[in-house]
Design an enzyme around this catalytic site. Structure first.
Site, PDB file in Angstrom:
ATOM      1  N   ASP A   1     -15.817  12.069  29.367  1.00  0.00           N
ATOM      2  CA  ASP A   1     -15.118  10.973  30.037  1.00  0.00           C
ATOM      3  C   ASP A   1     -15.677   9.625  29.597  1.00  0.00           C
ATOM      4  O   ASP A   1     -16.887   9.386  29.707  1.00  0.00           O
ATOM      5  CB  ASP A   1     -15.254  11.110  31.552  1.00  0.00           C
TER       6      ASP A   1
ATOM      7  N   ASP B   1     -27.530   7.338   9.716  1.00  0.00           N
ATOM      8  CA  ASP B   1     -28.026   8.649  10.092  1.00  0.00           C
ATOM      9  C   ASP B   1     -28.800   9.219   8.911  1.00  0.00           C
ATOM     10  O   ASP B   1     -28.729   8.711   7.784  1.00  0.00           O
ATOM     11  CB  ASP B   1     -26.872   9.569  10.508  1.00  0.00           C
TER      12      ASP B   1
END
Length: 775
Positions: free
Chosen positions: A271, A405
Site C-alpha cells: 500500500d 545498487d
C-alpha cells in the site's frame, strides 16, 4: 591564533588537563588516553578523538582545540567544527584531488569482520586465510588495506561482525589508518538491515544480546503504527553508531505491487500510503539526533544516514522476477502506475517531520523501468538521466547522495548468474558505464573498490566538456558525499570505546522494546469458534517439518532434512509436548509460505526452452495456463529471443510438505484444534490448507517465543495484513505487476476475506482507526 598556556598533569590514567588562556576567557580541555586513541573534551566545544599513530596533532584557536587533519599547521575551514557541515563540505571538496574524490565515489564490496576463510566474502590476512593467519578478528584484511590506501575508499559496507566489541576495535583500526592519510577523511561505514530475528532465539526479560531483534520490515508494517517504526529507527541508529556504522542501506520503500517478488519481505507492503508513513518514520528515527547529541539541524552523533531504496520503485519486475539477475532485468508497468511507486520517496522519505528534512541518500534499483523514459531510451534506473537528473534531481529537487545498487558496472556472464548487472548498458566498457552513470547525476558506485574506471570516466568527461566542467562535476559529488560524513560528527570523533559498544548494543531495554514490537507484528487471520487463546500446560503435538534443500541468494545450497521447526524446550515452557496426536489437546504446525524458485530454470533453457517458468504462490504443482503471452519485455545478449512468456509451463514448490503436514495433522487430531503458524516472505494461496486449520497466525520474521505468547494468551494479537492473500494463482497472473491491492482475495471457512488491513484479536475482526485510515 591567540597565545595559550598549557599545563599538563599526567597520572596513571594518562589524563592531561590543558588550561588555555586567551584574553579574558579560559577554556579547559581534558584529554584522556584510551586504548588506541585519545579523547579531548572541552567546555562549549566539540569532543575530539584522534589516534597518535596517525600523525594528526591538535591546533589551538580562540582557546579551543581542533584537529589538524591535513597536518599543515593551520586551521582550515573544513577542520573548524564551529562552521556548518555545508560550509565544511564545500571547502574540503574544493581542496581534495580528483583521485580522492574518485575514492569517495567508491563503495566497497561486502566486508565481514573478520573475513570468511572461504566462500562468498572470503578474505586474506598477510596472504593467508583468517584461520591460518593468526590475525586478530579486528585486524584489517589485505583487501581492506588496499582499497583504503590505494583506492581512497571511505565508504565500507559491513556485514557480519563477530561481536560489538570486535566491530568497535575494527572501526578504530580503520579510522586510525585513514586519519593519517591525505586530508584525514574518516570512513563512513554502512550496513544493510541487521536487526532481523532468529526464530529459535529465546528472549529472557532483562537479558541482553548481540543486537536488538525486531520483526522484519513486513512485520513492522503489520503493526500499522509508524511510531513503532520510528522507535525502531531511534534504537537501531544508536546500535549502529556503537558498531561504527554511520549509514544504513535502508529502508527499502518499494511498494510490493507484485506478490511474487523475492524482496517483498524487505518492504513495508503493497500500500503506497502505509509505505509512505513507514518510510517517513523509519528515516526520521535513524537520522535524528537530539539534546547534547545534536550537532545542527537534527544531525549529530546518534544520526545514521538513511539510504532509501530503490528509486523509482523496484516492485514491478515482470512475472515477479528480481533484477539482481538478467532474467529479472525488466520492470513493467501494465497499469501505467509509476507515480504511486514514487510516493513513499516524495511524500515520505523526502518529507520528514524531523529537522533533517529528507533522507540523505537514495539508491536506484537494478531494473530497466520499461517505457517510462519519454525519449524511449530503456536503460537501468541507475544509468537513466531521465529518472535521476530530470525526475529525482530536477522535478523533485533532491540534492542528496545518489548511489548505485551493487555491481551495476560489472559485466554480465549469463542471465542466471550472480555477476555484473549493467542492464541496458551491456555494450559499453566498464569505464564507459561509470561515465554514463556519472553524467546521469549519480554520485557513487555500489560494490566498486577500484578507482581506475572512475578516473577513466573523468578523462572521458574532460575530453567532452573540458577540465573545468568535469572538475566541477566531481566536486559536486564530493561535496554531497562529504556532507553526510560531517553531519554525523565523524570528522570530530570517529572512534569508539569497545567496552561501551559491547554494553550498548543489544542492551536489555532495547531487547525488550524489540520483542514487544515482534508481538505487535503477528497477524491472526483465523480463530474458529475462539480456538485461541489456549491456556498453558495443555498437551500439544508439534509435527516435524521437512526443510527442503534450498539454494540461498548467492547460490549456496543447503541440504534437506527432517527436524522439529521449533525448539521443543521452549514449547515446554508453555505446554506439555507429546509425540502421539491421540494424547494431545491441540497441535501447532509451523510452516512457511510456498517456495517455488526465481522464475528461471536453466534446465529448461538447456533443453531448448526459453528458461522462463512461473513463480508460484501455491503449494500444489502449478501450470501457468492464464499467464500472458507474449511477455511485455525481453532481450539480453545471452538470449536469442525477446519473448519471456512462461504460459503453459509448470513448476513445483520445494516445501509442498508444509501443506501436507497441515492437512495430515488435521486428520490425526480427529477434530481437536490445529493451529498453523506461518512465517511469511510472500503472500500465499491459503485455500489449500486453510480449512484444515482452526486458527492461523502469520508472522514476518519473529521469534517462535512470540508466537507462543500469542497462542497462550500471554499477549493478544493486534496486527493487520500489509499485503493481500490471493484467492488463487489465476488472480496472481491477472493482476498488474505495478498496481497495488488488485487481486481477488481468499475468503475462509468463517466468511472472512484475507485482504489488505485484515486482522483479528480475541474479540473478532479488528476495525479500528488504523483500518479506517489505511483501508
Amino acid at each position: 591564533m591567540r597565545k595559550s598556556q598549557f599545563s599538563i598533569l599526567l597520572s596513571g590514567s594518562m589524563i592531561a588537563t590543558l588550561l588555555l588562556s586567551s584574553s579574558c576567557t579560559q577554556t579547559k580541555w581534558t584529554e584522556s588516553e584510551k586504548e588506541s586513541y585519545r579523547l579531548v573534551t572541552q567546555q562549549g566545544g566539540a569532543t575530539l578523538g584522534y589516534s597518535p599513530a596517525s600523525g594528526v596533532n591538535l591546533l589551538t584557536v580562540d582557546g579551543f582545540a581542533f584537529k589538524d587533519l591535513n597536518r599543515n599547521g593551520q586551521l582550515d575551514p573544513y577542520e573548524d567544527w564551529r562552521l556548518t557541515p555545508e560550509e565544511r563540505a564545500k571547502d574540503l571538496a574544493s581542496k581534495i584531488s580528483v583521485e580522492e574524490i574518485a575514492g569517495l565515489m567508491l563503495y566497497s564490496a561486502h566486508q565481514s569482520i573478520p573475513g570468511a576463510s572461504q566462500g562468498f566474502g572470503s578474505s586474506t590476512y598477510n596472504g593467508k586465510s583468517f584461520a591460518e593467519s593468526g590475525a586478530l578478528p579486528s585486524d584489517l584484511s589485505d583487501a581492506q588495506r588496499k582499497f583504503l590506501t590505494e583506492d581512497n575508499v571511505r565508504h565500507v559496507l559491513v556485514t557480519r561482525v563477530q561481536s560489538p566489541e570486535v566491530a568497535a576495535l575494527w572501526n578504530n583500526n580503520v579510522q586510525a589508518l585513514v586519519e593519517g592519510m591525505g586530508h584525514g577523511i574518516p570512513a563512513n561505514n554502512s550496513s544493510d538491515p541487521r536487526h532481523g530475528t532468529s526464530a529459535d532465539a529465546e528472549y529472557n526479560f532483562g537479558s541482553g544480546g548481540q543486537i536488538s531483534l525486531w520483526p522484519g520490515s513486513l512485520g513492522l508494517a503489520a503493526t500499522f503504527d509508524p511510531a513503532v517504526v520510528k522507535r525502531f529507527g531511534e534504537i537501531a541508529s544508536i546500535e549502529y553508531r556503537a558498531l561504527g556504522i554511520a549509514t544504513a542501506l535502508s529502508p527499502q520503500i518499494d511498494i510490493a505491487t507484485d506478490p511474487r517478488w523475492s524482496r517483498v519481505s524487505g518492504t513495508f507492503g503493497e500500500d503506497p500510503d502505509l509505505s509512505t508513513d513507514m518510510a517517513r518514520a523509519y528515516t526520521d528515527g535513524f537520522q535524528t539526533s537530539s539534546g547534547d547529541k545534536e550537532i545542527s539541524n537534527g544531525w549529530g552523533y546518534e544520526s545514521v544516514n538513511a539510504m532509501v531504496k530503490h528509486w523509482p520503485g523496484g516492485g514491478s519486475g515482470e512475472g515477479g522476477r528480481d533484477g539482481h539477475y538478467g532474467y529479472g532485468k525488466y520492470a513493467v508497468f501494465p497499469g501505467n502506475n509509476l507515480e504511486q511507486h514514487k510516493q513513499p520517496f516524495i511524500k515520505g522519505a523526502f518529507n520528514l517531520e524531523g529537522k533533517t528534512a529528507k533522507a540523505s541518500a537514495v539508491m536506484p534499483y537494478y531494473t530497466i523501468s520499461v517505457g517510462q523514459d519519454p525519449s524511449g531510451n530503456d536503460i537501468a534506473n541507475g544509468y537513466s538521466d531521465y529518472l535521476i537528473t530530470d525526475q529525482l534531481r530536477g522535478k523533485y529537487g533532491y540534492d542528496g547522495v545518489v548511489c548505485t545498487d551493487w555491481g551495476i558496472t560489472g559485466d554480465e556472464t549469463g542471465v542466471e548468474t550472480f555477476a555484473g548487472k549493467p542492464w541496458g548498458a551491456e555494450g559499453l566498457t566498464v569505464a564507459e558505464r561509470h561515465y554514463r552513470i556519472l553524467m546521469a547525476g549519480v554520485d557513487q558506485f555500489g560494490g566498486n573498490n577500484d578507482k581506475d574506471p572512475v578516473l577513466e570516466a573523468y578523462q572521458m568527461g574532460v575530453k567532452e566538456y573540458g577540465e573545468e566542467a568535469m572538475r566541477k562535476r566531481f566536486e559536486k559529488s564530493g561535496e554531497r558525499l562529504l556532507l553526510n560524513i560531517f553531519r554525523t560528527g565523524l570528522f570530530e570523533n570517529a572512534y569508539l570505546d569497545p567496552a561501551e559498544s559491547q554494553a550498548l548494543v543489544g542492551k536489555p531495554e532495547f531487547m525488550q522494546e524489540a520483542y514487544e514490537a515482534q508481538l505487535k507484528s503477528i497477524v491472526m487471520v483465523k480463530n474458529k469458534t475462539n480456538t485461541l487463546p489456549i491456556e498453558k500446560n495443555k498437551k500439544v503435538y508439534v509435527p516435524q517439518r521437512f526443510f527442503p534443500p534450498v539454494m540461498n541468494f548467492f547460490g549456496v545450497a543447503a541440504t534437506g532434512r527432517m527436524d522439529y521447526p521449533v525448539n521443543l524446550d521452549l514449547v515446554r515452557k508453555y505446554y506439555t509436548v507429546v509425540e502421539n496426536p491421540d494424547e494431545a489437546d491441540f497441535a501447532i504446525v509451523f510452516v512457511t509460505n510456498p517456495k517455488s524458485g526465481s522464475g528461471y530454470d536453466k534446465a529448461d533453457a538447456d533443453k531448448g526452452g526459453n528458461g522462463y517458468v512461473p513463480i508460484s504462490l501455491q503449494f500444489n504443482d502449478y501450470t501457468a495456463t492464464s499467464a500472458r503471452n507474449p511477455s511485455l519485455a525481453g532481450g539480453d545478449p545471452f538470449e536469442k529471443f525477446t519473448n519471456r512468456s512462461y504460459k503453459g509451463k509448470s513448476v513445483k514448490t520445494s516445501n509442498k510438505t508444509d501443506m501436507q503436514s497441515v492437512n495430515e495433522t488435521k486428520a490425526k487430531m480427529k477434530g481437536k484444534p490445529v493451529i498453523v503458524s506461518m512465517d511469511m516472505d510472500n503472500p500465499s494461496v491459503m485455500s489449500e490448507f486453510e480449512k484444515s486449520a482452526d486458527a492461523i497466525l502469520i508472522n514476518f520474521g519473529v521469534q517462535n517465543q512470540a508466537v507462543l505468547d500469542i497462542i497462550s494468551g500471554t499477549n493478544e494479537p493486534s496486527a493487520l495484513l500489509p499485503i493481500q492473500m490471493p484467492a488463487d494463482m489465476r488472480t496472481v497472473e491477472e493482476q498488474f505487476e505495478d498496481v497495488p491491492r488488485d487481486m481477488r482475495c481468499h475468503t475462509d471457512s468463517e466468511g472472512n476475506t484475507y485482504d489488505f488491513a485484515f486482522g483479528m484479536n480475541w474479540s473478532g475482526v479488528i476495525n479500528d482507526a488504523r483500518v479506517s485510515k489505511y483501508k
